[in-house]
Design a protein around this motif. Sequence first.
Motif, PDB file in Angstrom:
ATOM      1  N   PHE A  55      43.267  50.676   7.024  1.00 55.49           N
ATOM      2  CA  PHE A  55      43.840  51.263   8.231  1.00 55.49           C
ATOM      3  C   PHE A  55      45.311  51.596   8.013  1.00 55.49           C
ATOM      4  O   PHE A  55      45.977  51.009   7.156  1.00 55.49           O
ATOM      5  N   VAL A  57      48.907  52.131  10.453  1.00 53.32           N
ATOM      6  CA  VAL A  57      49.547  52.044  11.765  1.00 53.32           C
ATOM      7  C   VAL A  57      50.882  52.771  11.649  1.00 53.32           C
ATOM      8  O   VAL A  57      51.731  52.381  10.844  1.00 53.32           O
ATOM      9  N   THR A  75      49.400  46.041  15.330  1.00 53.42           N
ATOM     10  CA  THR A  75      48.860  45.197  14.267  1.00 53.42           C
ATOM     11  C   THR A  75      48.382  43.850  14.806  1.00 53.42           C
ATOM     12  O   THR A  75      47.294  43.371  14.436  1.00 53.42           O
ATOM     13  N   MET A  78      45.137  44.284  16.761  1.00 53.11           N
ATOM     14  CA  MET A  78      44.018  44.481  15.836  1.00 53.11           C
ATOM     15  C   MET A  78      43.607  43.161  15.198  1.00 53.11           C
ATOM     16  O   MET A  78      42.422  42.819  15.134  1.00 53.11           O
ATOM     17  N   ARG A  79      44.595  42.397  14.737  1.00 57.55           N
ATOM     18  CA  ARG A  79      44.307  41.110  14.101  1.00 57.55           C
ATOM     19  C   ARG A  79      43.640  40.140  15.095  1.00 57.55           C
ATOM     20  O   ARG A  79      42.660  39.464  14.743  1.00 57.55           O
ATOM     21  N   SER A  81      41.879  40.862  17.713  1.00 54.23           N
ATOM     22  CA  SER A  81      40.519  41.326  18.005  1.00 54.23           C
ATOM     23  C   SER A  81      39.562  40.940  16.881  1.00 54.23           C
ATOM     24  O   SER A  81      38.440  40.485  17.139  1.00 54.23           O
ATOM     25  N   SER A 139      37.810  47.382  16.173  1.00 52.18           N
ATOM     26  CA  SER A 139      39.012  46.572  16.389  1.00 52.18           C
ATOM     27  C   SER A 139      40.263  47.351  16.021  1.00 52.18           C
ATOM     28  O   SER A 139      41.285  47.291  16.725  1.00 52.18           O
ATOM     29  N   GLY A 140      40.203  48.088  14.919  1.00 55.36           N
ATOM     30  CA  GLY A 140      41.369  48.856  14.504  1.00 55.36           C
ATOM     31  C   GLY A 140      41.658  50.023  15.415  1.00 55.36           C
ATOM     32  O   GLY A 140      42.800  50.210  15.871  1.00 55.36           O
ATOM     33  N   ASP A 142      40.583  50.633  18.533  1.00 57.22           N
ATOM     34  CA  ASP A 142      40.899  50.214  19.911  1.00 57.22           C
ATOM     35  C   ASP A 142      42.334  49.712  20.030  1.00 57.22           C
ATOM     36  O   ASP A 142      42.963  49.843  21.089  1.00 57.22           O
ATOM     37  N   ALA A 143      42.860  49.123  18.961  1.00 58.04           N
ATOM     38  CA  ALA A 143      44.228  48.602  18.995  1.00 58.04           C
ATOM     39  C   ALA A 143      45.266  49.709  18.813  1.00 58.04           C
ATOM     40  O   ALA A 143      46.440  49.522  19.132  1.00 58.04           O
ATOM     41  N   ALA A 145      45.266  51.665  15.728  1.00 60.72           N
ATOM     42  CA  ALA A 145      45.409  51.967  14.307  1.00 60.72           C
ATOM     43  C   ALA A 145      44.516  53.144  13.944  1.00 60.72           C
ATOM     44  O   ALA A 145      43.548  53.447  14.638  1.00 60.72           O
TER      45      ALA A 145
END
Length: 243
Positions: A55, A57, A75, A78-79, A81, A139-140, A142-143, A145
């Motif tokens: 990914f 960011v 970040t 994402m982490r 999640s 997860s990436g 949605d955050a 990234a």
Amino acid sequence: MKLEKSVQTTLIIVAGVIILALILINSIKPSYENTISVAGTATIKAMPDIIGVYFSVDTQGATSNEAADKNSNITDAMRDSLIAKGFDKENIQTTSYSVYPEYDYRTGTGKITGYRATHSLKVEIPASESEKIGDVIDSGIDAGAGISYVNFELSQESQNNYKAEAMKLAAQDASSKAEGVAEGLGKKLGSLVSVSINDYGYIPWLARDFSGTSAAEAKQAATDIVPSEQEISASVTAVFKIR
């Protein structure tokens, strides 16, 4: 007179030391007379044991702190999640990170217009759990990234094992070739003089570049990818005496 004799004595001693050193160097230096040089190669096949989902960011701000804080928020989200979904924190790795100013050169002065923070991350999952790629991508994305690409790779432990095996087979190939050459020349193979490693080839398998792809498309494409065996090569050069 005494001084001249002292200088002469010193010169004699220095000359003696140099001569002894040259003799020692020549005795240690391997002789390449009556030798043969052969290249040994080997190729083995391996299946990837991990999947790397990469990914990026990318955030901007009026100050470096603002750009960095925005990046950190994405970040961290994402982490968090991924951890909530059962992924290990150790498998979420930073591959690169930088914060730098952006300039406007239209006025010719290079005026700073803001700052940009870029953060590249890698999430590792076992190759046997490829069905989890979708959760990682969710997860990436949605955050905030962006997904970059997916690789099928060898873990460090597997790399070490395959490297050792490939090198061993390459060395055996060199030895076998040397035996054949010596026999063809009507000679016998002597001791090994030197050996050098020329290459160990391993490149991760790029499953697909997803830059600019939507999350839905990336998830569908990534889960449909089936890894295949790839070749790992090694080569060595060995010098043997012949007699």
